[in-house]
Enzyme design. Sequence first.
Site, PDB file in Angstrom:
ATOM      1  N   LYS A  97      -4.976 -14.646   4.526  1.00  0.00           N
ATOM      2  CA  LYS A  97      -4.706 -14.477   5.948  1.00  0.00           C
ATOM      3  C   LYS A  97      -5.614 -13.391   6.529  1.00  0.00           C
ATOM      4  O   LYS A  97      -6.111 -12.516   5.814  1.00  0.00           O
ATOM      5  CB  LYS A  97      -3.242 -14.096   6.173  1.00  0.00           C
ATOM      6  CG  LYS A  97      -2.236 -15.113   5.629  1.00  0.00           C
ATOM      7  CD  LYS A  97      -2.249 -16.407   6.415  1.00  0.00           C
ATOM      8  CE  LYS A  97      -1.090 -17.321   6.042  1.00  0.00           C
ATOM      9  NZ  LYS A  97      -1.185 -17.892   4.693  1.00  0.00           N
ATOM     10  N   ASP A  98      -5.789 -13.445   7.845  1.00  0.00           N
ATOM     11  CA  ASP A  98      -6.718 -12.541   8.517  1.00  0.00           C
ATOM     12  C   ASP A  98      -6.256 -11.083   8.458  1.00  0.00           C
ATOM     13  O   ASP A  98      -5.064 -10.781   8.410  1.00  0.00           O
ATOM     14  CB  ASP A  98      -6.881 -12.944   9.982  1.00  0.00           C
ATOM     15  CG  ASP A  98      -7.580 -14.283  10.143  1.00  0.00           C
ATOM     16  OD1 ASP A  98      -7.922 -14.898   9.124  1.00  0.00           O
ATOM     17  OD2 ASP A  98      -7.789 -14.698  11.291  1.00  0.00           O
ATOM     18  N   LYS A  99      -7.238 -10.194   8.519  1.00  0.00           N
ATOM     19  CA  LYS A  99      -6.960  -8.755   8.567  1.00  0.00           C
ATOM     20  C   LYS A  99      -6.568  -8.326   9.975  1.00  0.00           C
ATOM     21  O   LYS A  99      -5.606  -7.577  10.159  1.00  0.00           O
ATOM     22  CB  LYS A  99      -8.192  -7.972   8.096  1.00  0.00           C
ATOM     23  CG  LYS A  99      -8.020  -6.467   8.121  1.00  0.00           C
ATOM     24  CD  LYS A  99      -9.273  -5.770   7.594  1.00  0.00           C
ATOM     25  CE  LYS A  99      -9.118  -4.254   7.594  1.00  0.00           C
ATOM     26  NZ  LYS A  99     -10.337  -3.585   7.062  1.00  0.00           N
TER      27      LYS A  99
END
Length: 357
Positions: A97-99
Amino acid sequence: MPTEKQPDKTDDRVKAAIDALTALPFVSDPLPGIGGTIKATPEHFVVEEILPYTACGQGEHIYVTFRRSGWNTADAARAIQQRLKLAPTDVGYGGRKDKTAVVEQTFSLRCGESRPLAEIERALAELPFEILAIDRHRNKIKTGHVAANRFTIVVSQPEPNALPGAQAIAERLAKTGIPNFYGPQRFGHGWQNVKRGFALFRPLKKVRKNPFMVSVVQSTLFNIWLKQRMETGGYGQLLKGDIVKKTDTGGMFTVEDLAMDAPRFENGEIVYTGPIYGFKMKPAADAAGEIEASLLAQFGLCAEDFRPLRSPGSRRPAILRPDELEIGESSEGLRFTFTLPSGAYATMVLREFTRST
């Protein structure tokens, strides 16, 4: 006899790949985009992971659902592992998942059946993550063990009167679907992952297992394949020999009779798939197969090159249709909510609206 030294084509492969990836087409053309910015703040990009099952309450694996921001999945997993003094292989998760996002995601932690949940929860409370749920289960969460991801995304500072334009794009995408490209975050800052991935295919290189970097090469080739299909007019139609997937059951078959299968494609009953190259990947046949084989040859590769890297390959649906897409105005721009299947990228949905590359 000494083995003839094979030429190293890594630099040529990387350059060709990056050149192709930097200019992906839009299926929503010629409608004008709405502009705006995605991820102006982490709170503008919220993702909720949906697992295909819930923890059963028994077993050696602890399922912990966290809410976090400012951490990518790999770093979060490492922090959890170190905090609980686990081996890296004891920590499982379904996908990266994105930061720059607010993320709700479940990790599995192999802590054994005798370790109390309260003790684990107290230890994890020291981390900068909010614990939403904790329970036991029998199996580890592995890559791909995700049913879907639900997104709530704010596009900030769009063009004036952007809502009608966004709704017009949504109407078009409902008819065409969205190219199921891999998102740019997979390829790394400055395309570093592309460079590292292709380096694994250097001739006579001692191979070190790196599944993610191999998948970057597979993702790169898939994106190029789909880009070429769009540019040659094949996006909205089946080709003979396409391997298609039934959208209701997930069953797959090869297109032999275009007259029979084309209406099913147009009705959304089936979707054609693209190559995730590997030594066991089922290739398309006939015209579709020739295109897939030509692309791999263009990069000086063959299916057997993936065997030392232990990458069997698979197929990926080429067209994406978000569920429950809703668009509304907010004080900071436009708010989009939708659900995507595992492996699909919200950024590649939003780019059709914003026209960001």
